[in-house]
Design an enzyme around this catalytic site. Sequence first.
Site, PDB file in Angstrom:
ATOM      1  N   PRO A 148      -6.003  -2.112  14.945  1.00 35.76           N
ATOM      2  CG  PRO A 148      -7.991  -2.310  16.186  1.00 35.76           C
ATOM      3  CD  PRO A 148      -6.604  -2.875  16.045  1.00 35.76           C
TER       4      PRO A 148
ATOM      5  CG  HIS B  77     -12.477   7.567  10.399  1.00 37.20           C
ATOM      6  ND1 HIS B  77     -13.199   7.094  11.478  1.00 37.20           N
ATOM      7  CD2 HIS B  77     -11.187   7.204  10.616  1.00 37.20           C
ATOM      8  CE1 HIS B  77     -12.375   6.480  12.307  1.00 37.20           C
ATOM      9  NE2 HIS B  77     -11.148   6.532  11.819  1.00 37.20           N
TER      10      HIS B  77
ATOM     11  N   GLY C 198       0.854  -1.194   0.000  1.00 40.38           N
ATOM     12  CA  GLY C 198       0.000   0.000   0.000  1.00 40.38           C
ATOM     13  C   GLY C 198       0.883   1.235   0.000  1.00 40.38           C
TER      14      GLY C 198
ATOM     15  CE  LYS D   7     -12.616   3.743   9.024  1.00 39.11           C
ATOM     16  NZ  LYS D   7     -11.478   2.857   8.802  1.00 39.11           N
TER      17      LYS D   7
ATOM     18  CB  THR E  20      -9.649  -0.719   9.429  1.00 37.41           C
ATOM     19  OG1 THR E  20      -9.893   0.098   8.294  1.00 37.41           O
ATOM     20  CG2 THR E  20      -8.756   0.013  10.407  1.00 37.41           C
TER      21      THR E  20
ATOM     22  N   GLY F 272     -12.588   0.138  12.740  1.00 33.22           N
ATOM     23  CA  GLY F 272     -12.080  -0.971  13.547  1.00 33.22           C
ATOM     24  C   GLY F 272     -11.896  -0.537  15.001  1.00 33.22           C
ATOM     25  CB  THR F 273     -10.717   2.658  16.486  1.00 35.66           C
ATOM     26  OG1 THR F 273      -9.548   2.595  15.691  1.00 35.66           O
ATOM     27  CG2 THR F 273     -10.369   3.190  17.864  1.00 35.66           C
TER      28      THR F 273
ATOM     29  NE  ARG G  49      -3.242   3.813  -5.869  1.00 37.33           N
ATOM     30  CZ  ARG G  49      -3.136   5.044  -5.379  1.00 37.33           C
ATOM     31  NH1 ARG G  49      -3.483   6.080  -6.116  1.00 37.33           N
ATOM     32  NH2 ARG G  49      -2.679   5.260  -4.164  1.00 37.33           N
TER      33      ARG G  49
END
Length: 266
Positions: A126, A155, A10, A159, A101, A165-166, A38
């Site tokens: 997370p 967020h 990533g 996203k 996440t 996840g948190t 990418r």
Amino acid sequence: MDNIRVAVSGALGRMGREVCRTVLATEGMELVDAFDSRATGEDIGAVLGTGITGIIVRELTLRSLREFVPQVLVDFTTPLSVMQNIAISLEAEVRPVVGTTGITGVDLERIRELVKKSGIGAFIAPNFALGAVLLMKFAAIAARFFPQVEIIELHHDQKIDAPSGTALKTAEMIVAARLQQPEQREELLKLPGVRGGVQDGVHIHSVRLSGLVAHQEVLFGGQGQTLSLRHDSYDRNSFMPGVVLAIKKAHTLKELVYGLENILDL
Ligand code: NAD
């Protein structure tokens, strides 16, 4: 001591770039490879504007991951690809350090099996921000005294998974800690979903807006009082001290560790 050999998947993303920049600047570790779906053959140093490194961003495969023998693969990709990346990493005997996440309880069980089969460890968090981990810890303490609680996570609008996840982990910690169940009341909901999603009795509300990075508020209600806990990540570099610590701990791990709180001295 030898440098820890780190690869990043990533690498062209918002978090991946920050991780590459951090690894390049951190003593005791070395960036040896960079992967991104990418990729078009660019040098990661040119992407970051830090000068040519000789590390060409390319696609992550079992074969490519084995080439420069990293000890750790830091993954900040997407919920759609993370399971496959973890499987590739463990098969290549490279310990995954995962910030992506969207990993569910079922996924964690599968990862646990893969870790056992591989004989090496893995680290998943997370949230790598120290403040967010402390917020979860404080929320678990408050849950012993305040059975009523709602979580609001906010967020940036890019996203793709919700809730965060948190937020799910916070709800899990609250449920495990609380001594008393909240009272159930019948409600008249005039709009579907208006009370958020419910995880084990904890309401979670997800807000997505451009301009935000990663924020969470946990609101507790009690007799004649409320308690609000809030954490804000204003910049992606807020996650980097946690990522550096995880890389240092993970490169010798022999089991699955889930959550930054497990490697902090709290
Ligand atoms: P992003 O979209 O900017 O970057 C993701 C990158 O992954 C992209 O460049 C994409 O091309 C690449 N990618 C997709 N599939 C791939 C694959 N199979 N192999 C290699 N690369 C692949 O996203 P972001 O903002 O950097 O966030 C990445 C993930 O990290 C998200 O899941 C986000 O929720 C999570 N995140 C976690 C924390 C934490 O503390 N744990 C903090 C911030 C973000």
